[in-house]
Every structure is written in C-alpha cells, then in structure tokens.
Design a protein around this motif. Structure first.
Motif, PDB file in Angstrom:
ATOM      1  N   MET A   1       6.663   9.782  -1.814  1.00  0.00           N
ATOM      2  CA  MET A   1       5.799   9.454  -0.682  1.00  0.00           C
ATOM      3  C   MET A   1       5.613   7.959  -0.485  1.00  0.00           C
ATOM      4  O   MET A   1       5.255   7.522   0.582  1.00  0.00           O
ATOM      5  N   ASN A   2       5.817   7.203  -1.551  1.00  0.00           N
ATOM      6  CA  ASN A   2       5.452   5.789  -1.458  1.00  0.00           C
ATOM      7  C   ASN A   2       6.597   4.805  -1.608  1.00  0.00           C
ATOM      8  O   ASN A   2       6.383   3.607  -1.472  1.00  0.00           O
TER       9      ASN A   2
ATOM     10  N   LYS B   1       2.516   2.694   5.778  1.00  0.00           N
ATOM     11  CA  LYS B   1       2.632   4.109   6.102  1.00  0.00           C
ATOM     12  C   LYS B   1       3.715   4.385   7.146  1.00  0.00           C
ATOM     13  O   LYS B   1       3.921   5.520   7.537  1.00  0.00           O
TER      14      LYS B   1
ATOM     15  N   TYR C   1      -7.482  10.723  10.078  1.00  0.00           N
ATOM     16  CA  TYR C   1      -6.964  10.560   8.715  1.00  0.00           C
ATOM     17  C   TYR C   1      -7.299   9.163   8.176  1.00  0.00           C
ATOM     18  O   TYR C   1      -7.744   9.019   7.037  1.00  0.00           O
ATOM     19  N   ASP C   2      -7.092   8.138   9.007  1.00  0.00           N
ATOM     20  CA  ASP C   2      -7.322   6.764   8.553  1.00  0.00           C
ATOM     21  C   ASP C   2      -8.768   6.530   8.121  1.00  0.00           C
ATOM     22  O   ASP C   2      -9.034   5.707   7.236  1.00  0.00           O
TER      23      ASP C   2
ATOM     24  N   LEU D   1      -7.853   6.869   2.406  1.00  0.00           N
ATOM     25  CA  LEU D   1      -7.150   7.316   1.200  1.00  0.00           C
ATOM     26  C   LEU D   1      -6.064   6.315   0.827  1.00  0.00           C
ATOM     27  O   LEU D   1      -5.250   5.947   1.671  1.00  0.00           O
ATOM     28  N   SER D   2      -6.062   5.882  -0.415  1.00  0.00           N
ATOM     29  CA  SER D   2      -4.973   5.018  -0.874  1.00  0.00           C
ATOM     30  C   SER D   2      -3.749   5.901  -1.101  1.00  0.00           C
ATOM     31  O   SER D   2      -3.847   7.136  -1.066  1.00  0.00           O
ATOM     32  N   SER D   3      -2.611   5.257  -1.380  1.00  0.00           N
ATOM     33  CA  SER D   3      -1.391   6.035  -1.617  1.00  0.00           C
ATOM     34  C   SER D   3      -1.570   6.961  -2.830  1.00  0.00           C
ATOM     35  O   SER D   3      -1.091   8.091  -2.837  1.00  0.00           O
ATOM     36  N   ILE D   4      -2.303   6.486  -3.835  1.00  0.00           N
ATOM     37  CA  ILE D   4      -2.524   7.314  -5.029  1.00  0.00           C
ATOM     38  C   ILE D   4      -3.476   8.467  -4.701  1.00  0.00           C
ATOM     39  O   ILE D   4      -3.265   9.603  -5.137  1.00  0.00           O
TER      40      ILE D   4
ATOM     41  N   PHE E   1      -3.754   9.951  -1.888  1.00  0.00           N
ATOM     42  CA  PHE E   1      -3.033  10.963  -1.107  1.00  0.00           C
ATOM     43  C   PHE E   1      -2.188  11.857  -2.021  1.00  0.00           C
ATOM     44  O   PHE E   1      -2.154  13.074  -1.859  1.00  0.00           O
ATOM     45  N   VAL E   2      -1.530  11.220  -2.993  1.00  0.00           N
ATOM     46  CA  VAL E   2      -0.747  12.009  -3.954  1.00  0.00           C
ATOM     47  C   VAL E   2      -1.665  12.995  -4.674  1.00  0.00           C
ATOM     48  O   VAL E   2      -1.348  14.182  -4.815  1.00  0.00           O
ATOM     49  N   ASN E   3      -2.830  12.506  -5.090  1.00  0.00           N
ATOM     50  CA  ASN E   3      -3.764  13.387  -5.814  1.00  0.00           C
ATOM     51  C   ASN E   3      -4.275  14.512  -4.921  1.00  0.00           C
ATOM     52  O   ASN E   3      -4.444  15.639  -5.386  1.00  0.00           O
TER      53      ASN E   3
ATOM     54  N   VAL F   1      -2.609  15.883  -2.454  1.00  0.00           N
ATOM     55  CA  VAL F   1      -1.501  16.852  -2.346  1.00  0.00           C
ATOM     56  C   VAL F   1      -1.450  17.742  -3.592  1.00  0.00           C
ATOM     57  O   VAL F   1      -1.310  18.959  -3.499  1.00  0.00           O
ATOM     58  N   ILE F   2      -1.611  17.117  -4.755  1.00  0.00           N
ATOM     59  CA  ILE F   2      -1.595  17.888  -6.010  1.00  0.00           C
ATOM     60  C   ILE F   2      -2.746  18.906  -6.021  1.00  0.00           C
ATOM     61  O   ILE F   2      -2.561  20.069  -6.397  1.00  0.00           O
TER      62      ILE F   2
ATOM     63  N   LEU G   1       5.525  15.299   3.446  1.00  0.00           N
ATOM     64  CA  LEU G   1       5.091  14.271   2.500  1.00  0.00           C
ATOM     65  C   LEU G   1       5.167  12.875   3.107  1.00  0.00           C
ATOM     66  O   LEU G   1       5.368  11.887   2.416  1.00  0.00           O
ATOM     67  N   VAL G   2       5.064  12.800   4.405  1.00  0.00           N
ATOM     68  CA  VAL G   2       5.171  11.519   5.107  1.00  0.00           C
ATOM     69  C   VAL G   2       3.805  11.173   5.693  1.00  0.00           C
ATOM     70  O   VAL G   2       3.254  11.915   6.502  1.00  0.00           O
ATOM     71  N   PHE G   3       3.233  10.041   5.268  1.00  0.00           N
ATOM     72  CA  PHE G   3       1.888   9.648   5.706  1.00  0.00           C
ATOM     73  C   PHE G   3       1.721   9.670   7.214  1.00  0.00           C
ATOM     74  O   PHE G   3       0.704  10.128   7.739  1.00  0.00           O
ATOM     75  N   ALA G   4       2.736   9.123   7.893  1.00  0.00           N
ATOM     76  CA  ALA G   4       2.612   8.903   9.342  1.00  0.00           C
ATOM     77  C   ALA G   4       2.375  10.203  10.104  1.00  0.00           C
ATOM     78  O   ALA G   4       1.935  10.190  11.246  1.00  0.00           O
TER      79      ALA G   4
END
Lengths: 357, 82
Positions: A161-162, A195, B30-31, B35-38, B40-42, B44-45, B60-63
């Motif tokens: 994702m990043n 993003k 959403y903005d 949510l930081s990138s980490i 967002f991963v958490n 999703v988990i 799995l794409v932020f945009a």
C-alpha cells in the motif's frame, strides 16, 4: 577529504575509466582494504578483474573460487528469470535493475551480482502475478540459515500500500538455490505519505520493451532510455527515503553505492537519446531525480554528461541539493558530511549514523 | 449485513485504532479521519480479522477512499459471499 579517501577516489576513478573506456592503470597492487571498500560498493568483482589484468599472480586463490561461484549463481538467476517469464505467460512484464544489467551491460556475470530478481508489472495484474508465483512455489518472506520465514500480513500490506513494490517473495529451487523476487508495480514512488495512485506505469512502457537472449533464456527489459531514467529514480529514492523503509534499523543505509553509478554510466554508454530522456523525465516528473544523479557523476566521479545536464537543468524548477534526505516522519534533513565523504569515507559515515540514529 | 452495522463496527475499530471515541457517518470524508499510512494498514488488518476475509489488491489503494461509505462498500464486496 582525508588522504585515504582521496586515494580511494583515485582508484575508483581509474577503475571506472578502465571499465568504460579501456584505459589501463599499470602496476597497481591489490590492496585488501581497498577490496573491502569496493565490496561495500559492490564493485569488488570489477576490482578483482582490474587487479588480475595487471598481474594475475597477485590475486588470492580464494577470491578466484569466490567469483567462479558467483558466476554460477548469476547463471542460475538467468535460468530462474527465464522460468518466471514462462510462468507469467501472457502477463506483460519487464525485468529491472540487476538482471538485465548483468546480461546486457557488464562484461562478466560476477561484475554485477544481485540478490533479487526485480519485475515491473501493471498494477492491475498484481493479483494474477501473485497467484502464478505462489503456484510455482514462491511465498512472501525470506530465508535465514536454511529456514523459510513467512512475512506477516501486516508487513505485506504495508509494503503493497505504501511503496512501489510488494514484499519480497522467496522460493527454494529444486537444486537448493534461494530465489528472491520483488514485484514492482510503480515505475518510481514519491514517498510514504503520498496517496496519489501513479498510473504512469506499464502501459506507457509497452512500446519500449526489448527481449535479450542469454544462455538460450529470454529476458524482457526496458530500452536504454527508460532503463536510464529508472536507474536514476532508484538511486535518488534510495538516497532520500532510506529512513522511510519500515525495516530500516538505523544502521548505515548504504544509500549511495558506486555500482549504481556504474550501472547508469554503462546504460548511457550503450546509447540513449538525451532529448527523449529530458522529455520523459519532465512528463513523469522525475527531472529532480535525473539531475541528482548527473550532479553526482560530475562532482564525484568527474564523468560529466554535459548535454543531458543542460537539457534537464533547464527543465528543473530549482537547483538540486545532493545532501538532502527524509526521516520516517517526513522531516527534511541534510547530511553533515559532504557527498565525497559519504561515498569514499564510509567509516566516517557509519560513525555519523551511530550519532544521528 | 447492512451499512449501519458495518458502520458501527468500523467506528469501533477506528476508536480502538485512534484510542479515542470516533463517531463517523457514511458521509465522513476519509481525509478527515487523519489516518497515517500505518493506521490504514492496521485498519485493513482489523477489518480482515473481523470479517475473516482479505482485501482485494485493487482495494489497497488509498486514492480509492473518499468517504467512509467507500470503505463500507469494499467491506460489503469483501463479505459478499456470505
């Protein structure tokens, strides 16, 4: 720079000239400290042959054996890449970095060794590629001392994702060789918190794919213009964003390795179109990255590429600063040692890192 | 499973993630969740663990995520087989 760094720089410049232009440095005596320095920069295979060309008898026998073994490993990598091409079947892909460079641009296989086979695919093909690689025995993870360690789902997702690529995939082949594959789905990424979904990936490259054949194996790769651009982006990113790597532990990031400058010079010498590179760099918003590399080639190795430099710098928004990097929180930082000491004074760099991180 | 129930689950996961009470609506941007990138991963988990399914790569794409409704739609698609 210290005397030892000056000496290293002189030897490195001589070796670059020898490899690229055929210039000979007579009466050079193999030096083990220099060898260790070259190994840090992954230029040890070339250094070995440079010394051997001066006097074969001066070379330690164990190094002969080491490089023959490395040559055999690289030949394994070619065969594995050929198998991957067959596995991927109709999926469009190219191999990046080490593999095509070793096959196309280096004189001997052990001059350009690498750990992973890097693939670039279209983002929308990722699930299909993942499945094909899983079916052929790859898994997300790594090998350590003969044991396979699967990656955590969290780490797989974070990477996907990043960044521009998936978590590394690993497989033990039938003859015991450990094969790693990195699947890239972006040409170049812009940092962790960006993003933007970069669509400028594979469709734009499709007309630029070439296939080279080595040992009866077919290797798909980009043409020299795109390869040049990609390698510049890769070097820039590793020099700027090393601290953003989730697995970065604060050790020496080895972010500027001379082998990557050799890669770029070899691709340039193979034949690139300066005007096209300048245009592509501007269209893909990578002028800063190319300029960064051209600046280092000029300032550190005394290999100016004047025509391209002028074309690129006229398109850049602001002058390049080769000393910048980013912390994991995105904070902009600057090195306390100059670019020459970062490359040639690796002991000073390591000391600095112990203080900074 | 209806949107409201998924929204309740999502609010509970976001609250746990951000360690404070979060009350989103389906229109929350959403903005604005910051949510930081980490994070967002958490998230999703947490969603994958809760629903025992995995996100598709294309999700799995932020945009892709403009509002909370977009996250709910992906969850519904993910658990659609139930």
């Amino acid at each position: 720079m210290s005397h030892i760094n000056d000496k290293r720089k002189q030897v490195v410049c001589d070796i670059f000239k020898w490899y690229l232009n055929g210039d000979r440095q007579e009466n050079y005596i193999f030096d083990y400290d220099m060898y260790k320095f070259m190994k840090y920069h992954k230029l040890d295979g070339i250094y070995f042959d440079y010394c051997k060309a001066v006097n074969e008898n001066q070379m330690p026998k164990e190094l002969n054996r080491h490089y023959y073994a490395l040559m055999s490993e690289n030949e394994n990598q070619i065969a594995i890449a050929n198998d991957i091409g067959i596995i991927l079947d109709e999926v469009r892909y190219v191999f990046l970095k080490g593999l095509p460079l070793m096959v196309n641009n280096y004189k001997v296989a052990y001059h350009r060794y690498f750990h992973d086979i890097d693939l670039l695919i279209e983002r929308s093909d990722l699930s299909s590629v993942e499945k094909k690689l899983f079916d052929s025995g790859y898994q997300y993870g790594w090998e350590y001392q003969g044991k396979m360690y699967p990656a955590k789902r969290e780490d797989i997702l974070f990477q996907k994702m990043n960044t521009h690529e998936t978590f590394m995939m690993v497989k033990k082949t039938a003859d015991g060789f450990i094969s790693y594959v990195d699947v890239n789905f972006l040409f170049s990424w812009k940092g962790l918190e960006n993003k933007e979904y970069n669509k400028n990936v594979f469709n734009d490259l499709y007309d630029c794919i070439r296939t080279v054949t080595k040992n009866d194996c077919n290797i798909n790769c980009m043409d020299s213009n795109y390869m040049f651009l990609h390698l510049c982006c890769h070097l820039y990113n590793s020099a700027h964003f090393f601290a953003l790597d989730r697995f970065y532990s604060g050790n020496d990031p080895e972010e500027l390795r001379l082998i990557h400058l050799m890669d770029i010079l070899l691709i340039y010498r193979e034949g690139v179109e300066d005007v096209k590179i300048a245009r592509l760099a501007q269209e893909m918003k990578h002028t800063e990255k190319v300029l960064f590399v051209l600046q280092i080639l000029q300032d550190v190795l005394d290999f100016p590429i004047n025509n391209l430099y002028e074309l690129i710098s006229s398109r850049a928004d602001y002058p390049i600063n080769v000393d910048r990097y980013f912390l994991s929180n995105g904070e902009e930082k600057y090195w306390n040692i100059d670019i020459n000491n970062r490359i040639f004074g690796i002991e000073e760099k390591k000391k600095l890192f112990n203080e900074v991180f | 499973m209806n949107d409201l129930l998924i929204l309740q689950n999502l609010n509970s996961m976001l609250s746990e993630l951000k360690e404070s009470q979060i009350e989103c609506s389906i229109d929350t941007e959403y903005d604005s969740l910051a949510l930081s990138s980490i994070d967002f991963v958490n998230l999703v988990i947490m969603i994958e663990t809760q629903y025992e399914k995995e996100f598709d790569d294309e999700d799995l794409v932020f945009a892709k995520y403009k509002t909370v409704q977009d996250i709910i739609d992906v969850i519904k698609k993910m658990i659609g087989g139930r």
